[in-house]
Enzyme design. Sequence first.
Site, PDB file in Angstrom:
ATOM      1  CG  ASN A 616      37.118  46.911   0.405  1.00  0.00           C
ATOM      2  OD1 ASN A 616      35.941  47.259   0.492  1.00  0.00           O
ATOM      3  ND2 ASN A 616      37.479  45.645   0.303  1.00  0.00           N
ATOM      4  CB  THR A 619      39.864  44.064   2.776  1.00  0.00           C
ATOM      5  OG1 THR A 619      39.788  45.265   2.011  1.00  0.00           O
ATOM      6  CG2 THR A 619      39.282  42.912   1.973  1.00  0.00           C
ATOM      7  CD  GLU A 690      53.873  45.774  10.025  1.00  0.00           C
ATOM      8  OE1 GLU A 690      54.895  45.287  10.510  1.00  0.00           O
ATOM      9  OE2 GLU A 690      53.901  46.501   9.010  1.00  0.00           O
TER      10      GLU A 690
HETATM   11 MO1  MOS Z   1      56.038  43.280   8.265  1.00  0.00          MO
HETATM   12  S1  MOS Z   1      56.786  42.608  10.064  1.00  0.00           S
HETATM   13  O1  MOS Z   1      56.741  44.784   7.957  1.00  0.00           O
HETATM   14  O2  MOS Z   1      56.612  42.161   7.180  1.00  0.00           O
END
Ligand code: MOS
Length: 724
Positions: A616, A619, A690
């Site tokens: 998506n 998001t 991340e």
């Molecule tokens: Mo994330 S720092 O892998 O919860």
Amino acid sequence: MTDRVDGRLKVTGAATYAADNRLDRLAYGYLVTSTVARGTIVSMDTAAASKAPGVLAVYTPFEPLKLYRYTKEQNDELTPPLQDANVRYFGQAIGLVVAETFEQARDAAALIQVRYDAKTPAASFRDGLPSAADPPSGSPVSEVLAPGVGSIDDALNASEVTISATYTASMQNHNAMEPHPTVAAWDGDHVTLYTATQGVILVVDRIAEALGIDKAKIHVRNPYVGGGFGNKWGIWAHTPLTAAAARALGRPVKTVLTREQAFTVVGHRPASQQTVSLGARKDGTLTAIKNDGVSSKSASNSFYEPVANLCLSLYASPNIHVSRKVVTLDVPVTTIMRAPQEANGSFALESAMDELAVKLGIDPLELRRKNDSPVVPSSGVPWSSKHLDECYRIGAERFGWSRRNPTPGAVTDGDWLVGLGMATATYGASRAQASVKVRLLANGTAVVSGTGADLGTGQSTVWAILAAESLGIPVARIRPDLGDSASPVAANAGGSGSTSTNGPAVQLATDAAKTAMIALAVQDERSPFHGMAAGDVRFEDGRLTAGNLSVPFGSLLTSLDVPGVEATATSPKNGDKTHGFRSFGAHFCEVRVNAWTGEPRVSRWLTVLDAGRIVNEKTAHNQIVGGVVMGIGHALLEETRLEPATGRISNADLASYLVPVNADVPPIDVRFLDYPDTLLSPLGARGIGEFGIVGAAGAVANAVHNATGKRIRDLPITLEKLLT
Ligand code: MOS
């Protein structure tokens, strides 16, 4: 481009977060925390607190609630609160007051007199560096050397050009918008917990151990989470205390940490130092990469950041050496936070690459392209799907990189020095085992259940999209049901692995539900499909179809008077050992530094990335923007200040711990390549949580250098560092 399925609930306040559970006869807990960093509690005078209005109970190490030690670390602490009088850090939970209202509990807590036998804490990372030691577990060194090369230093000495520099980064705190709440309610010997967590299963495991009860008697519900960032993975003092207090008092209890407590009770990102040496030929080809990384570590647990590790995975080099050391301190618990290892690791490596480019007189983007590695540099195993060069090319073109003036300080705009910087973005990918259940209902909707968590990432929207796609019905007719420990075990939200792990399970479970629906259709005597071969009935566009016959699944269930059909499926973990799995991309940014005040402002940003299939874009885009915003915080603002003499955090609030606000963030342009990584899973998504933060601080630091000629090697890059 699908809107967040829970967006309306969240903005209207209808989404029930953990602390929103207002139960009958709810009592309120308030933590008491230590005001020394090391020593022993001699006494706690609780007489006044116990008599204060509304107080139901005061628990301390001298009148504890019995809790058992955890047996396995989950980046938190094994020592349960109040079981002894030892103080291991400033701000440690040393008591719990429970009262009729939050205010009564807080006021009573302030009446408790604590006497300590205090010792001087070791709280300075800098002072501890000379005595840095090997980490508690794992190997202290990883090294690859070309045949005939005796050591990494030999490789560096034999290099035509070398640079060497030391980079440091301060300790940081997660500061999710939602503080850390736990609500516990008992029914006989069963407990229900509403608690902010990145994984309800993690809470079940911890509470079973801490309270010494059977997992089957614990139900954890947490459908909405207001940000995780790593420290909602571990379980902290207030959760078992609240559960135990509720059991002791025979009433539901809610404890919510204050912002200040959320700086000490629930973990932080360690401080770190990396000494990076790069060796290269004059044409920019890397010949040696060495990174000696040191991380702070709490005396209370074993988590640390092996910050140098990223050097094993990013640029090609025949010789790579990383080392890991720790400085153990009397500080709150060190834990995972927003791309642990990689966010800090990339700051050092990407800054060093920029320093090497300057020394060689090579464009920093060219230097990176030259050392792009088609294989995992440390193992030689090929990447599953890597399109980094395309990210560099598209990014450079779109950002106007060719117009960058390589001479630092050469570009000004009024009082502002203007610089451009770039860095490689990257994050590892993985796929674990996950189970998901899909229920097709007579009203034509479907429910997708699993224990996964949506921390605000869009994970529930991803589940809805994948199920809707497979069933051929609108997303609005799917109800994703996450964060319930009674559901099949899906991935906890961590390591950016939710979509890569849960996505394939949602697909398998939806397929299984379709198969179950067809089986019912051909077996039930009342069904118009009765007696047909299952293989002759298709499930498409939300309907069962065979020849001229076509019935929506909901209508069929209704006509058969069956409330629903369900199936659970388990998708296996990735077993491919012959490929490396990692996402790559590129950040480009423009930074303006005020010539008089040194104030740095990020003024332009572009990130181009390859994260496999994007389920998506809306998001996903939000995720990357969030990561870049955190990267800007990492680069310029975020810094937990610890007083070395006392071990106290002096800026434990959001007025003095600075995070980026809208005025700090320019429009962020995000472009995705869309190459499904089919070696990772049939879905092909690698995960993006991340990814956006990694490389961001390095890009900013490099742009600051291009703007000013100043190489700031200590995060955050605050204006006083630019004034000197
Ligand atoms: Mo994330 S720092 O892998 O919860």
